[in-house]
Design a protein around this motif. Structure first.
Motif, mmCIF file in Angstrom:
data_model
loop_
_atom_site.group_PDB
_atom_site.id
_atom_site.type_symbol
_atom_site.label_atom_id
_atom_site.label_comp_id
_atom_site.label_asym_id
_atom_site.label_seq_id
_atom_site.Cartn_x
_atom_site.Cartn_y
_atom_site.Cartn_z
ATOM 1 N N LYS A 54 0.838 -1.198 0.000
ATOM 2 C CA LYS A 54 0.000 0.000 0.000
ATOM 3 C C LYS A 54 0.871 1.244 0.000
ATOM 4 O O LYS A 54 2.039 1.205 0.391
ATOM 5 C CB LYS A 54 -0.928 0.009 1.217
ATOM 6 C CG LYS A 54 -0.211 -0.072 2.557
ATOM 7 C CD LYS A 54 -1.225 -0.120 3.702
ATOM 8 C CE LYS A 54 -0.509 -0.207 5.055
ATOM 9 N NZ LYS A 54 -1.474 -0.239 6.180
ATOM 10 N N ALA A 55 0.306 2.330 -0.456
ATOM 11 C CA ALA A 55 1.054 3.569 -0.587
ATOM 12 C C ALA A 55 1.457 4.123 0.777
ATOM 13 O O ALA A 55 0.727 3.991 1.763
ATOM 14 C CB ALA A 55 0.222 4.609 -1.332
ATOM 15 N N ALA A 56 2.629 4.728 0.813
ATOM 16 C CA ALA A 56 3.067 5.409 2.034
ATOM 17 C C ALA A 56 2.217 6.652 2.226
ATOM 18 O O ALA A 56 1.996 7.420 1.290
ATOM 19 C CB ALA A 56 4.535 5.789 1.917
ATOM 20 N N ALA A 57 1.700 6.867 3.396
ATOM 21 C CA ALA A 57 0.869 8.042 3.662
ATOM 22 C C ALA A 57 1.067 8.470 5.106
ATOM 23 O O ALA A 57 1.064 7.650 6.018
ATOM 24 C CB ALA A 57 -0.604 7.730 3.404
ATOM 25 N N ASP A 79 2.474 12.854 2.365
ATOM 26 C CA ASP A 79 1.261 13.426 2.939
ATOM 27 C C ASP A 79 0.157 12.368 3.009
ATOM 28 O O ASP A 79 0.378 11.193 2.728
ATOM 29 C CB ASP A 79 0.811 14.674 2.161
ATOM 30 C CG ASP A 79 0.354 14.372 0.732
ATOM 31 O OD1 ASP A 79 0.098 13.190 0.408
ATOM 32 O OD2 ASP A 79 0.247 15.325 -0.064
ATOM 33 N N SER A 80 -1.048 12.789 3.352
ATOM 34 C CA SER A 80 -2.142 11.841 3.578
ATOM 35 C C SER A 80 -2.545 11.095 2.303
ATOM 36 O O SER A 80 -3.169 10.038 2.360
ATOM 37 C CB SER A 80 -3.361 12.567 4.140
ATOM 38 O OG SER A 80 -3.781 13.599 3.257
ATOM 39 N N THR A 81 -2.177 11.641 1.135
ATOM 40 C CA THR A 81 -2.487 10.974 -0.130
ATOM 41 C C THR A 81 -1.310 10.155 -0.656
ATOM 42 O O THR A 81 -1.412 9.524 -1.707
ATOM 43 C CB THR A 81 -2.892 11.999 -1.198
ATOM 44 O OG1 THR A 81 -1.757 12.816 -1.530
ATOM 45 C CG2 THR A 81 -4.031 12.874 -0.702
ATOM 46 N N GLY A 82 -0.177 10.211 0.065
ATOM 47 C CA GLY A 82 1.017 9.493 -0.374
ATOM 48 C C GLY A 82 1.940 10.322 -1.242
ATOM 49 O O GLY A 82 2.963 9.829 -1.714
ATOM 50 N N LYS A 83 1.610 11.612 -1.443
ATOM 51 C CA LYS A 83 2.461 12.479 -2.248
ATOM 52 C C LYS A 83 3.705 12.865 -1.447
ATOM 53 O O LYS A 83 3.600 13.341 -0.316
ATOM 54 C CB LYS A 83 1.704 13.737 -2.658
ATOM 55 C CG LYS A 83 2.515 14.668 -3.554
ATOM 56 C CD LYS A 83 1.711 15.891 -3.951
ATOM 57 C CE LYS A 83 2.527 16.830 -4.819
ATOM 58 N NZ LYS A 83 1.749 18.035 -5.211
ATOM 59 N N ALA A 424 13.376 6.164 0.139
ATOM 60 C CA ALA A 424 12.381 6.471 1.180
ATOM 61 C C ALA A 424 11.374 5.339 1.314
ATOM 62 O O ALA A 424 11.033 4.932 2.437
ATOM 63 C CB ALA A 424 11.666 7.785 0.854
ATOM 64 N N ILE A 425 10.909 4.820 0.197
ATOM 65 C CA ILE A 425 9.980 3.682 0.229
ATOM 66 C C ILE A 425 10.662 2.490 0.891
ATOM 67 O O ILE A 425 10.070 1.780 1.708
ATOM 68 C CB ILE A 425 9.522 3.318 -1.190
ATOM 69 C CG1 ILE A 425 8.736 4.469 -1.823
ATOM 70 C CG2 ILE A 425 8.695 2.038 -1.180
ATOM 71 C CD1 ILE A 425 7.455 4.809 -1.112
#
Length: 431
Positions: A54-57, A79-83, A424-425
């Motif tokens: 799942k995306a980092a958020a 951020d909360s959307t993974g950006k 980072a991921i």
């Protein structure tokens, strides 16, 4: 091709029309042997890691990018959307460049370089571009530094473990999670983390063709490799040695710092294309392929870089490049044509070998069988994207050997700050 150029290249065993499928098959055989833990020229390094599901958020990661002579560090916040956003970026010299350091001194210098990021996250994604063995807990055991780094006591140690100890000694309060990875894994993870909107990929590949060259892919579970779980595998493709080399490759290799090593890399990557072209140009000038006046000018050149070679290919009649300046006023139209064709042959071979590596990784991934879910290939490196026609040729050849011949689909992408994002991921894996 000019018949004289063709004869010259043939005389010196330079095959610019390398058979892509044959090299791909040889790579696949070598990869299989490496995964079976039998002797192979590619190292096939297991990472024990996969892209996050799942995306980092809402998370922050400290990123270290240590390789060559530079040490870069920053904080990546999702951020909360993974950006992602990148802050507190600093660049300094790698420890051990200016003087020899003990193991303690080396990691103390790391901690000092990271002081601006103290306690900003519990996670560190560490892109460490030196030979290492990855352990099943995400740490890395250094096999040895290049000659620029003078810290012999660090060889053989667990880099993540030593870094965590040094940070604790420097007053870091958080219990740190450190994951070691190299730039090809970071590229792969960046592709997995930031797909184009509306796209779905069946697997991911990271490919570097810049100063150096390497590839990484996701190896699925396979009965042929008992006990090997699905994970990212680094191929160390630059070490592949089962491809024929020319007299020019052999001549340069004999002059290199480590003769007999990194054979494929010395035929493809940016650090070596210039020196190999130098061998080609000088030999051609000595053997009468050019007019006497132009040959004399070419023999004045003492070295050649990829930048200068590429500048001529992009603008043959510009005097801004070394070769263009030498040609101005003395070279005939045939001289220009022959020089261009020699250099273009080197680029053509590079594109075909790069295609073979990418094709082998796609085939080995077992993915890409459906056109709506291709394999995502994130490529990194100025040699791949900027050198004369390499990118375009690779795309064309992949269409032939993968899509038309095998029904396998791929998508080549690039991302800004890809290595930083991928590291980072990586820092969030196993959190």
């Amino acid at each position: 091709m000019n018949t004289a150029v063709a004869a010259f290249l043939g005389k010196h065993n330079f095959n610019h029309h390398v058979d892509i499928n044959s090299v791909t098959d040889a790579l696949l055989s070598d990869m299989h042997e490496g995964l079976c833990r039998r002797p192979a020229s590619q190292d096939m390094i297991l990472t024990y890691s996969n892209p996050p599901s799942k995306a980092a958020a809402g998370k922050s990661v400290i990123v270290i990018d240590a390789g060559g002579t530079n040490f870069r560090s920053c904080l990546v916040t999702f951020d909360s959307t993974g950006k992602p956003s990148i802050d507190f970026m600093e660049k300094t010299k790698m420890p051990g460049i200016e003087k020899e350091l003990s193991r303690t001194e080396f990691f103390n210098q790391f901690a000092e370089n990271l002081e601006h990021l103290k306690d900003k996250s519990c996670n560190i994604g560490f892109c460490f571009s030196y030979p290492m063995t990855i352990t099943d807990d995400g740490d890395g055991i250094l096999l040895g530094f290049s000659k620029e780094i003078k810290a012999p006591e660090v060889a053989g140690c667990r880099v993540g473990k030593e870094l965590k100890k040094a940070l604790a000694d420097h007053g870091w309060k958080n219990k740190m999670n450190v994951l070691l990875l190299n730039d090809t894994v970071a590229a792969l993870l960046a592709g997995a983390a930031a797909p184009d909107e509306g796209m779905k990929y069946s697997s991911y590949i990271g490919f570097i063709l810049g100063t150096g060259m390497n590839g990484a892919y996701i190896q699925p579970e396979d009965a042929a490799y008992k006990g090997l779980k699905r994970q990212i595998v680094v191929c160390e493709s630059g070490k592949f040695d089962k491809v024929a080399r020319s007299d020019f490759d052999e001549a340069f290799d004999a002059k290199s710092v480590k003769p007999g090593t990194s054979r494929m890399e010395k035929m493809c990557s940016g650090a070596y294309l210039g020196p190999v072209s130098f061998e080609m140009i000088h030999t051609a000038a000595e053997e009468g392929l050019f007019t006497d006046a132009f040959a004399k000018k070419l023999l004045e050149i003492k070295e050649m870089t990829l930048i200068e070679m590429d500048a001529f290919l992009h603008s043959p009649y510009s005097t801004a490049s070394v070769l263009g300046a030498k040609a101005a006023g003395c070279a005939t139209k045939e001289d220009y044509d022959r020089l261009f064709q020699i250099l273009d042959a080197l680029v053509e071979r590079c594109a075909r070998l790069a295609t073979s590596i990418l094709a082998a990784c796609v085939i080995k991934s077992g993915a890409g069988t459906s056109s709506d879910e291709p394999v995502c290939i994130l490529c990194n490196g100025t040699t791949f994207f900027k050198t004369y026609k390499i990118f375009a040729r690779v795309q064309g050849y992949l269409e032939d050997v993968l899509v038309r011949e095998k029904g396998l689909y791929y998508d080549i992408i690039s991302r800004d700050n890809d290595i930083t994002l991928g590291a980072a991921i990586g820092g969030l894996i196993g959190e």
